[in-house]
Design a protein around this motif. Structure first.
Motif, PDB file in Angstrom:
ATOM      1  N   ASN A  76       3.182  19.342 -16.870  1.00  0.00           N
ATOM      2  CA  ASN A  76       2.998  20.607 -17.591  1.00  0.00           C
ATOM      3  C   ASN A  76       3.673  21.780 -16.883  1.00  0.00           C
ATOM      4  OD1 ASN A  76       1.418  19.126 -19.346  1.00  0.00           O
ATOM      5  ND2 ASN A  76      -0.186  20.658 -19.495  1.00  0.00           N
ATOM      6  N   THR A  77       4.852  21.537 -16.307  1.00  0.00           N
ATOM      7  CA  THR A  77       5.583  22.614 -15.650  1.00  0.00           C
ATOM      8  C   THR A  77       7.022  22.630 -16.160  1.00  0.00           C
ATOM      9  OG1 THR A  77       6.459  21.310 -13.803  1.00  0.00           O
ATOM     10  CG2 THR A  77       4.236  22.215 -13.545  1.00  0.00           C
ATOM     11  N   GLY A  78       7.809  23.542 -15.601  1.00  0.00           N
ATOM     12  CA  GLY A  78       9.234  23.566 -15.886  1.00  0.00           C
ATOM     13  C   GLY A  78      10.047  22.777 -14.891  1.00  0.00           C
ATOM     14  N   GLY A  79       9.396  22.011 -14.034  1.00  0.00           N
ATOM     15  CA  GLY A  79      10.096  21.202 -13.053  1.00  0.00           C
ATOM     16  C   GLY A  79       9.260  21.049 -11.799  1.00  0.00           C
ATOM     17  N   LEU A 134       6.703  25.962 -27.515  1.00  0.00           N
ATOM     18  CA  LEU A 134       7.927  26.633 -27.935  1.00  0.00           C
ATOM     19  C   LEU A 134       8.379  26.131 -29.298  1.00  0.00           C
ATOM     20  CD1 LEU A 134       9.917  26.420 -24.579  1.00  0.00           C
ATOM     21  CD2 LEU A 134       8.681  28.400 -25.471  1.00  0.00           C
ATOM     22  N   ALA A 135       8.585  27.059 -30.226  1.00  0.00           N
ATOM     23  CA  ALA A 135       9.125  26.665 -31.530  1.00  0.00           C
ATOM     24  C   ALA A 135      10.540  26.126 -31.385  1.00  0.00           C
ATOM     25  CB  ALA A 135       9.096  27.865 -32.479  1.00  0.00           C
ATOM     26  N   ASP A 136      11.278  26.666 -30.420  1.00  0.00           N
ATOM     27  CA  ASP A 136      12.638  26.219 -30.132  1.00  0.00           C
ATOM     28  C   ASP A 136      12.701  25.830 -28.655  1.00  0.00           C
ATOM     29  OD1 ASP A 136      15.299  25.755 -29.769  1.00  0.00           O
ATOM     30  OD2 ASP A 136      15.947  27.810 -30.180  1.00  0.00           O
ATOM     31  N   PRO A 137      12.685  24.527 -28.332  1.00  0.00           N
ATOM     32  CA  PRO A 137      12.697  24.123 -26.920  1.00  0.00           C
ATOM     33  C   PRO A 137      13.897  24.635 -26.139  1.00  0.00           C
ATOM     34  CG  PRO A 137      12.115  22.270 -28.323  1.00  0.00           C
ATOM     35  CD  PRO A 137      12.560  23.372 -29.233  1.00  0.00           C
ATOM     36  N   SER A 138      15.005  24.929 -26.816  1.00  0.00           N
ATOM     37  CA  SER A 138      16.186  25.405 -26.096  1.00  0.00           C
ATOM     38  C   SER A 138      15.982  26.804 -25.514  1.00  0.00           C
ATOM     39  CB  SER A 138      17.408  25.407 -27.017  1.00  0.00           C
ATOM     40  OG  SER A 138      17.239  26.317 -28.088  1.00  0.00           O
ATOM     41  N   GLN A 139      14.852  27.459 -25.839  1.00  0.00           N
ATOM     42  CA  GLN A 139      14.526  28.741 -25.223  1.00  0.00           C
ATOM     43  C   GLN A 139      14.256  28.571 -23.730  1.00  0.00           C
ATOM     44  OE1 GLN A 139      11.163  30.343 -27.310  1.00  0.00           O
ATOM     45  NE2 GLN A 139      12.212  30.443 -29.281  1.00  0.00           N
ATOM     46  N   ALA A 140      13.886  27.362 -23.319  1.00  0.00           N
ATOM     47  CA  ALA A 140      13.569  27.099 -21.919  1.00  0.00           C
ATOM     48  C   ALA A 140      14.677  26.282 -21.273  1.00  0.00           C
ATOM     49  CB  ALA A 140      12.243  26.336 -21.823  1.00  0.00           C
ATOM     50  N   HIS A 141      14.924  26.536 -19.989  1.00  0.00           N
ATOM     51  CA  HIS A 141      15.816  25.700 -19.200  1.00  0.00           C
ATOM     52  C   HIS A 141      14.990  25.134 -18.054  1.00  0.00           C
ATOM     53  CE1 HIS A 141      20.203  26.831 -20.342  1.00  0.00           C
ATOM     54  NE2 HIS A 141      19.425  26.795 -21.410  1.00  0.00           N
ATOM     55  N   THR A 142      14.359  24.023 -18.301  1.00  0.00           N
ATOM     56  CA  THR A 142      13.536  23.385 -17.291  1.00  0.00           C
ATOM     57  C   THR A 142      14.332  22.274 -16.623  1.00  0.00           C
ATOM     58  OG1 THR A 142      12.577  21.796 -18.846  1.00  0.00           O
ATOM     59  CG2 THR A 142      11.492  23.913 -18.675  1.00  0.00           C
ATOM     60  N   GLY A 143      13.719  21.575 -15.692  1.00  0.00           N
ATOM     61  CA  GLY A 143      14.461  20.536 -14.984  1.00  0.00           C
ATOM     62  C   GLY A 143      13.558  19.693 -14.110  1.00  0.00           C
ATOM     63  N   GLY A 144      14.091  19.297 -12.967  1.00  0.00           N
ATOM     64  CA  GLY A 144      13.346  18.447 -12.057  1.00  0.00           C
ATOM     65  C   GLY A 144      13.332  19.042 -10.668  1.00  0.00           C
ATOM     66  N   ALA A 147      18.672  18.892 -16.450  1.00  0.00           N
ATOM     67  CA  ALA A 147      18.911  17.673 -15.685  1.00  0.00           C
ATOM     68  C   ALA A 147      17.712  17.383 -14.811  1.00  0.00           C
ATOM     69  CB  ALA A 147      20.161  17.796 -14.827  1.00  0.00           C
ATOM     70  N   VAL A 148      17.494  16.107 -14.536  1.00  0.00           N
ATOM     71  CA  VAL A 148      16.421  15.731 -13.621  1.00  0.00           C
ATOM     72  C   VAL A 148      16.783  16.183 -12.213  1.00  0.00           C
ATOM     73  CG1 VAL A 148      15.053  13.814 -12.737  1.00  0.00           C
ATOM     74  CG2 VAL A 148      15.923  13.748 -15.092  1.00  0.00           C
ATOM     75  N   LEU A 149      18.019  15.925 -11.804  1.00  0.00           N
ATOM     76  CA  LEU A 149      18.543  16.377 -10.516  1.00  0.00           C
ATOM     77  C   LEU A 149      19.736  17.275 -10.798  1.00  0.00           C
ATOM     78  CD1 LEU A 149      18.515  12.959  -8.605  1.00  0.00           C
ATOM     79  CD2 LEU A 149      16.750  14.735  -8.556  1.00  0.00           C
ATOM     80  N   PHE A 150      19.654  18.523 -10.389  1.00  0.00           N
ATOM     81  CA  PHE A 150      20.685  19.501 -10.708  1.00  0.00           C
ATOM     82  C   PHE A 150      21.040  20.243  -9.426  1.00  0.00           C
ATOM     83  CE2 PHE A 150      21.659  23.508 -13.455  1.00  0.00           C
ATOM     84  CZ  PHE A 150      23.009  23.191 -13.470  1.00  0.00           C
ATOM     85  N   GLY A 197      16.182  13.558 -18.679  1.00  0.00           N
ATOM     86  CA  GLY A 197      16.694  14.909 -18.737  1.00  0.00           C
ATOM     87  C   GLY A 197      17.871  14.882 -19.693  1.00  0.00           C
ATOM     88  N   ALA A 198      18.427  16.033 -20.022  1.00  0.00           N
ATOM     89  CA  ALA A 198      19.679  15.995 -20.786  1.00  0.00           C
ATOM     90  C   ALA A 198      20.704  15.184 -20.005  1.00  0.00           C
ATOM     91  CB  ALA A 198      20.180  17.412 -21.047  1.00  0.00           C
ATOM     92  N   PHE A 199      20.738  15.377 -18.674  1.00  0.00           N
ATOM     93  CA  PHE A 199      21.449  14.501 -17.749  1.00  0.00           C
ATOM     94  C   PHE A 199      20.433  13.976 -16.731  1.00  0.00           C
ATOM     95  CE2 PHE A 199      24.860  17.326 -19.169  1.00  0.00           C
ATOM     96  CZ  PHE A 199      25.897  16.421 -19.412  1.00  0.00           C
TER      97      PHE A 199
END
Length: 398
Positions: A237-240, A263-273, A311-314, A336-338
């Motif tokens: 339940n976090t952004g990474g 979020l109605a639009d998930p692309s509003q967030a840039h989460t990761g790992g 990405a999981v690892l960025f 992740g997206a990557f």
């Protein structure tokens, strides 16, 4: 995918929410009101000092079950391919789902309003009711926090130096929390070591019209003179997991259920790992399970997860920084997206990892201005969504 950026500010006030990671995004600064104090449990850092010192070093494994699992070994000295092929833990290299974290925490859903308080835990309410902040403004020597249920985000403040051990605990920032789950803001006047072991970090979900900044920010951050170690930590339940790039060790830990449900639009967030933005290293990730886009309760991917999870690892440079001494081994990297999106790093080392499903690719190519090099890339393979290795070799990114 757009590049992530974050504020370089290290002093209070701290930039909150995902806007810090967006290129060209407006920055919203959250200055917390410290006027209303409502201390519960350890009212001052002094009351927490050495509270469990008699039990020995709280950062060391105390049972065989807490030790880092070793892969099955054959007489020839190699890991058992048969065991790995049938095992969603890669033959014991990384933990099973819901097998790490705070004692007494069972299976839970991302949507559960809150986790139950296990027997033997003390409940700490926030010192600041408005921000939901529990404070360690100043600390010296060693502070031990064991079997605590924090109904707050934890602020480790400007004049906190020495060692802070958080063990066998639950950190559950409630709706209204104004910053990440564990906000490290120590200044450079002294060294700080933060050890978090056998702990569950899970901000509470929000309803309509509510906010909880801990849901969309990385669970913990580094600082210029900090050493961070996560061992046996469950982050959901976090952004990474960690916005950190120097003197960081993550072992036998689990990241899952990055939060985009509000979020109605998930692309509003840039989460990761794990994101060492501007980091110089060293960063070590071992025997861990990093699958931010999974619904762990069902074992399925979260719909649209990739729109938020870059990405999981960025890795990314900032101000000419160069990441060195970066090691990822014996871990599961998925959803992740990557899987790995390396834009910065000299001599990166990745070996014996399993890369699960992603949206754009398990790894990304390096752009024309990218200086990334690899000192080691070996025994990295493709795996399924549950963590089971397939045996298919994953080539090194070009």
């Amino acid at each position: 995918m757009p590049e992530k950026r974050r504020s370089t500010a290290r002093r209070w006030p701290i930039v909150a929410a995902v806007g810090t990671l967006l290129v060209g995004a407006a920055v919203a600064v959250v200055a917390l009101d410290r006027g209303a104090a409502d201390p519960t449990g350890c009212a001052t850092p002094a009351e927490c000092h050495a509270g469990t010192a008699a039990a020995g070093d709280p950062t060391a494994p105390t049972t065989a079950d807490e030790a880092t699992p070793a892969p099955t070994v054959t007489a020839a000295g190699s890991a058992s391919a048969a065991a790995r092929a049938a095992d969603p833990t890669g033959g014991g290299r990384y933990p099973a789902r819901f097998s790490v974290g705070a004692p007494g925490v069972g299976r839970y859903r991302q949507s559960d309003a809150r986790l139950p308080v296990p027997a033997g835990y003390r409940v700490f309410e926030p010192h600041d009711r408005a921000s939901k902040e529990w404070d360690l403004y100043d600390c010296k020597g060693t502070v031990n926090l064991d079997r605590i249920y924090f109904r707050a985000f934890v602020y480790i403040g400007t004049n906190c130096h020495g060692t802070v051990n958080i063990t066998n605990s639950i950190i559950a920032p409630p709706p209204g929390s104004a910053n990440r789950a564990i906000l490290v803001n120590a200044n450079s006047a002294g060294r700080l070591t933060v050890n978090i072991r056998n702990t569950t970090v899970r901000p509470e979900p929000v309803g309509g019209g509510q906010q909880n900044a801990a849901l969309t920010d990385h669970a913990i951050n580094d600082c210029a003179t900090c050493t961070i170690r996560l061992s046996g930590v469950d982050v959901a339940n976090t952004g990474g997991m960690c916005l950190c790039g120097a003197n960081v060790t993550i072992e036998r830990s689990w990241l899952h259920d990055n939060y985009i449900a509000h979020l109605a639009d998930p692309s509003q967030a840039h989460t990761g790992g794990v994101f060492p933005y501007g980091g110089s290293g060293p960063v070590t990730i071992s025997n861990s399970r990093l699958e931010p886009g999974v619904d762990a309760f069902t074992g399925k991917e979260v719909p649209g997860y990739w729109k938020a999870i870059t990405a999981v690892l960025f890795t990314q440079s900032q101000g000419g920084s160069t990441l060195r001494n970066y090691l990822v081994r014996d871990s599961f990297i998925s959803l992740g997206a990557f899987g790995l999106y390396a834009q910065d790093g000299i001599g990166l080392r990745l070996h014996d990892n399993v890369f699960g499903p992603t949206h754009w690719g398990r790894t990304s190519q390096c752009g024309p201005d990218c200086r990334v090099t690899y000192a080691e890339w070996s025994n990295n393979v493709v795996g399924s969504i549950d963590g089971t290795p397939s045996g298919e070799t994953l080539p090194r990114p070009s």
